[in-house]
Design a protein around this motif. Structure first.
Motif, PDB file in Angstrom:
ATOM      1  N   THR A 151      44.659  24.529  34.174  1.00 50.77           N
ATOM      2  CA  THR A 151      45.054  25.179  32.791  1.00 50.77           C
ATOM      3  C   THR A 151      45.270  26.604  32.841  1.00 50.77           C
ATOM      4  OG1 THR A 151      42.457  25.441  32.417  1.00 50.77           O
ATOM      5  CG2 THR A 151      43.472  23.283  31.810  1.00 50.77           C
ATOM      6  N   ASP A 152      44.703  27.585  33.585  1.00 51.52           N
ATOM      7  CA  ASP A 152      44.855  28.767  33.636  1.00 51.52           C
ATOM      8  C   ASP A 152      44.944  29.436  34.874  1.00 51.52           C
ATOM      9  OD1 ASP A 152      43.883  29.762  30.492  1.00 51.52           O
ATOM     10  OD2 ASP A 152      42.762  28.056  31.257  1.00 51.52           O
ATOM     11  N   VAL A 153      45.915  30.425  35.107  1.00 52.99           N
ATOM     12  CA  VAL A 153      45.927  31.202  36.211  1.00 52.99           C
ATOM     13  C   VAL A 153      45.956  32.777  35.822  1.00 52.99           C
ATOM     14  CG1 VAL A 153      47.632  31.721  38.218  1.00 52.99           C
ATOM     15  CG2 VAL A 153      47.723  29.593  37.402  1.00 52.99           C
ATOM     16  N   LEU A 154      44.960  33.384  36.456  1.00 51.69           N
ATOM     17  CA  LEU A 154      44.631  34.783  36.094  1.00 51.69           C
ATOM     18  C   LEU A 154      45.059  35.660  37.213  1.00 51.69           C
ATOM     19  CD1 LEU A 154      41.420  33.987  34.108  1.00 51.69           C
ATOM     20  CD2 LEU A 154      43.663  34.100  33.143  1.00 51.69           C
ATOM     21  N   VAL A 155      45.475  36.841  36.978  1.00 54.96           N
ATOM     22  CA  VAL A 155      45.947  37.968  37.899  1.00 54.96           C
ATOM     23  C   VAL A 155      45.162  39.180  37.313  1.00 54.96           C
ATOM     24  CG1 VAL A 155      47.487  39.202  39.668  1.00 54.96           C
ATOM     25  CG2 VAL A 155      47.871  36.782  38.603  1.00 54.96           C
ATOM     26  N   ASN A 156      44.109  39.674  38.326  1.00 51.70           N
ATOM     27  CA  ASN A 156      43.611  40.920  38.275  1.00 51.70           C
ATOM     28  C   ASN A 156      43.969  41.895  39.112  1.00 51.70           C
ATOM     29  OD1 ASN A 156      42.399  39.433  36.216  1.00 51.70           O
ATOM     30  ND2 ASN A 156      40.410  39.490  37.303  1.00 51.70           N
ATOM     31  N   GLY A 157      45.228  42.466  38.950  1.00 52.38           N
ATOM     32  CA  GLY A 157      45.857  43.431  39.921  1.00 52.38           C
ATOM     33  C   GLY A 157      46.321  42.528  41.111  1.00 52.38           C
ATOM     34  N   PRO A 158      46.666  43.260  42.288  1.00 48.97           N
ATOM     35  CA  PRO A 158      47.444  42.289  43.344  1.00 48.97           C
ATOM     36  C   PRO A 158      46.565  41.413  44.189  1.00 48.97           C
ATOM     37  CG  PRO A 158      47.264  44.893  43.817  1.00 48.97           C
ATOM     38  CD  PRO A 158      46.700  44.658  42.378  1.00 48.97           C
ATOM     39  N   GLU A 159      45.144  41.773  44.371  1.00 47.08           N
ATOM     40  CA  GLU A 159      44.359  41.112  45.346  1.00 47.08           C
ATOM     41  C   GLU A 159      43.285  40.327  44.411  1.00 47.08           C
ATOM     42  OE1 GLU A 159      42.344  43.956  47.706  1.00 47.08           O
ATOM     43  OE2 GLU A 159      44.008  45.029  48.213  1.00 47.08           O
ATOM     44  N   HIS A 160      43.453  39.961  43.322  1.00 47.45           N
ATOM     45  CA  HIS A 160      42.295  39.067  42.557  1.00 47.45           C
ATOM     46  C   HIS A 160      43.274  37.855  41.856  1.00 47.45           C
ATOM     47  CE1 HIS A 160      39.231  41.981  43.909  1.00 47.45           C
ATOM     48  NE2 HIS A 160      40.036  42.889  43.555  1.00 47.45           N
ATOM     49  N   VAL A 161      43.074  36.847  42.273  1.00 50.35           N
ATOM     50  CA  VAL A 161      43.844  35.721  41.546  1.00 50.35           C
ATOM     51  C   VAL A 161      42.726  34.625  41.528  1.00 50.35           C
ATOM     52  CG1 VAL A 161      45.787  34.195  41.425  1.00 50.35           C
ATOM     53  CG2 VAL A 161      45.856  36.578  42.612  1.00 50.35           C
ATOM     54  N   PHE A 162      42.748  34.095  40.351  1.00 47.71           N
ATOM     55  CA  PHE A 162      41.892  32.864  40.065  1.00 47.71           C
ATOM     56  C   PHE A 162      42.541  31.701  39.425  1.00 47.71           C
ATOM     57  CE2 PHE A 162      39.489  36.955  39.880  1.00 47.71           C
ATOM     58  CZ  PHE A 162      38.446  36.695  40.548  1.00 47.71           C
ATOM     59  N   ILE A 163      42.163  30.664  39.287  1.00 48.66           N
ATOM     60  CA  ILE A 163      42.632  29.464  38.513  1.00 48.66           C
ATOM     61  C   ILE A 163      41.483  28.858  37.883  1.00 48.66           C
ATOM     62  CG2 ILE A 163      44.463  29.186  40.139  1.00 48.66           C
ATOM     63  CD1 ILE A 163      42.810  26.860  41.350  1.00 48.66           C
ATOM     64  N   ASP A 164      41.909  28.147  36.787  1.00 54.54           N
ATOM     65  CA  ASP A 164      40.868  27.121  36.323  1.00 54.54           C
ATOM     66  C   ASP A 164      41.319  25.679  36.099  1.00 54.54           C
ATOM     67  OD1 ASP A 164      39.061  26.065  34.579  1.00 54.54           O
ATOM     68  OD2 ASP A 164      39.070  27.484  32.962  1.00 54.54           O
ATOM     69  N   ARG A 165      40.393  24.804  36.864  1.00 58.21           N
ATOM     70  CA  ARG A 165      40.819  23.442  36.803  1.00 58.21           C
ATOM     71  C   ARG A 165      39.819  22.432  36.102  1.00 58.21           C
ATOM     72  NH1 ARG A 165      42.730  22.693  43.144  1.00 58.21           N
ATOM     73  NH2 ARG A 165      40.800  24.224  43.506  1.00 58.21           N
ATOM     74  N   GLY A 166      39.294  23.208  34.909  1.00 59.17           N
ATOM     75  CA  GLY A 166      38.129  22.533  34.185  1.00 59.17           C
ATOM     76  C   GLY A 166      36.897  22.668  34.564  1.00 59.17           C
ATOM     77  N   GLN A 167      36.391  23.207  35.779  1.00 55.73           N
ATOM     78  CA  GLN A 167      35.310  23.388  36.255  1.00 55.73           C
ATOM     79  C   GLN A 167      34.848  24.981  36.362  1.00 55.73           C
ATOM     80  OE1 GLN A 167      33.371  20.945  36.713  1.00 55.73           O
ATOM     81  NE2 GLN A 167      35.098  19.638  36.312  1.00 55.73           N
ATOM     82  N   GLY A 168      35.437  25.812  35.537  1.00 56.46           N
ATOM     83  CA  GLY A 168      35.268  27.332  35.682  1.00 56.46           C
ATOM     84  C   GLY A 168      36.243  27.821  36.477  1.00 56.46           C
ATOM     85  N   LEU A 169      36.383  28.898  36.414  1.00 62.46           N
ATOM     86  CA  LEU A 169      37.152  29.921  37.419  1.00 62.46           C
ATOM     87  C   LEU A 169      36.912  29.771  38.857  1.00 62.46           C
ATOM     88  CD1 LEU A 169      37.427  33.002  35.132  1.00 62.46           C
ATOM     89  CD2 LEU A 169      38.984  31.372  35.413  1.00 62.46           C
ATOM     90  N   GLU A 170      38.056  29.719  39.840  1.00 59.19           N
ATOM     91  CA  GLU A 170      37.891  29.694  41.223  1.00 59.19           C
ATOM     92  C   GLU A 170      38.883  30.752  41.452  1.00 59.19           C
ATOM     93  OE1 GLU A 170      38.908  25.905  42.607  1.00 59.19           O
ATOM     94  OE2 GLU A 170      38.727  25.163  40.707  1.00 59.19           O
TER      95      GLU A 170
END
Length: 381
Positions: free
Chosen positions: A70-89
């Motif tokens: 549901t979400d793809v989050l990029v915090n600068g070049p080295e930190h990428v997270f996704i959310d598949r309904g179970q919180g951020l990974e």
């Protein structure tokens, strides 16, 4: 040699000189000139990498295609997270540097006619496929350019899906069906990413097919499974600082379009004044979502938003008392799962409105509370 991490920069200059879209033969020739081993697999891999970099979301493309994201989050070049309904990974995807993140963010903004540069260092827009993109340049953010992508739901969720996933007891689903059927005016409250919009879409799908829905949103996200739904979307200012269409404008237009139910995708500003006025002039069954930590916080949240439209607290509470019936709250548990917490009824208490818990939803079913009798009267009308 891989064309995923910087080597594309070696390919681009000569391919750009072609003055046209490069084909497989062009790419293969340039790869050989650079001394790369060219096989069918490496050529296909490089062509796909070039396509992602030119028209897609670059290294984020594979993440956007993962089931349930549901979400793809990029915090600068080295930190990428996704959310598949179970919180951020956190995922292994990386960018070469902040310039690469910035180029991607700028290109995504440009696809919808928006500018992202030092004079306009942040942007909020919706891509043609419905993906919502928000970006803030590294000149303002640490650890670098931040990019947030909200992926539209790949399918519509019914109330039964909420029950099947354990997010809502079956008896709670029946109460929500009755809430829609009795044409109650309600808000879905919750925190960011809690599932407010998804739940509201599920509820709107229960509206009888002969009723006309007018949905007003800042960025188009609501997609109810309903045969007669008109969706109006706000528009920010363009690069020249003109052309904005506010939600207040759209709510007023929606009222002239013969709606059976007016829906405000998210209450976030002065448009709450127009919505409450509309719900007090014969437009029953209106609904929307609002950010709030709990249902009890909703009246204070509405008061703060109404102040943006110049409405005094006493006027807001009077309108809200007459216009709104209930609040459905949704939250996330410690594991990131979305849970429908319960229903509160809105009642007048002196000069203010307060949310009174009526029914709580839990793993053991329903828990009746102080406002249960008022909710039963509402559902029976």
């Amino acid at each position: 040699m891989s064309a995923d991490t910087g080597e594309l920069d070696l390919l681009r200059p000569r391919l750009a000189e072609l003055g046209r879209e490069p084909g497989p033969a062009d790419v293969a020739g340039e790869m050989r000139r650079l001394g790369w081993v060219v096989t069918d697999e490496s050529l296909l891999h490089t062509m796909e990498a070039l396509r992602r970099d030119a028209t897609g979301a670059g290294p984020l493309d594979p993440l956007l295609r993962l089931p349930g994201v549901t979400d793809v989050l990029v915090n600068g070049p080295e930190h990428v997270f996704i959310d598949r309904g179970q919180g951020l990974e956190r995922v292994a995807t990386r960018f070469a540097d902040d310039d690469e993140v910035r180029r991607l963010a700028s290109r995504l903004a440009a696809r919808v006619g928006r500018r992202l540069d030092d004079s306009s260092p942040f942007v909020d827009a919706r891509l043609p496929d419905g993906t919502r993109v928000h970006a803030v340049l590294g000149t303002l953010a640490d650890p670098g350019t931040c990019l947030s992508l909200r992926v539209p739901a790949g399918r519509r969720f019914s109330l039964q899906d909420w029950v099947a996933s354990g997010s809502l007891p079956a008896a709670g689903a029946e109460l929500l069906r009755q809430l829609v059927a009795c044409r109650a005016a309600f808000l879905v409250s919750g925190g960011t990413g809690s599932g407010k919009t998804t739940l509201l879409a599920s509820l709107l799908s229960l509206v009888p097919a002969h009723e006309r829905l007018l949905v007003v949103e800042d960025s188009r996200e609501l997609s109810p499974d309903h045969p007669h739904c008109v969706r109006l979307e706000g528009r920010p200012v363009n690069a020249e600082g003109a052309g904005a269409v506010s939600l207040t404008d759209l709510v007023r237009q929606a009222l002239r379009m013969r709606p059976d139910r007016v829906v405000l995708g998210e209450v976030r500003g002065a448009e709450i004044c127009d919505l409450l006025t509309a719900l007090n002039t014969g437009h029953e069954g209106g609904c929307g979502t609002v950010h709030a930590n709990s249902a009890a916080d909703v009246p204070a949240r509405l008061e703060a938003l109404a102040a943006l439209g110049g409405m005094l607290p006493d006027a807001l509470h009077s309108l809200a008392a007459a216009a709104l019936d209930a609040v459905v709250h949704i939250r996330r548990d410690g594991d990131g799962r979305r849970l429908v917490a319960g229903i509160d009824v809105l009642v007048r208490d002196g000069r203010t409105v307060r949310a009174v818990p009526a029914v709580g939803f839990g793993p053991r079913g329903l828990r009746k509370d102080e406002g249960c009798a008022a909710l039963e009267r509402l559902l029976a009308r």
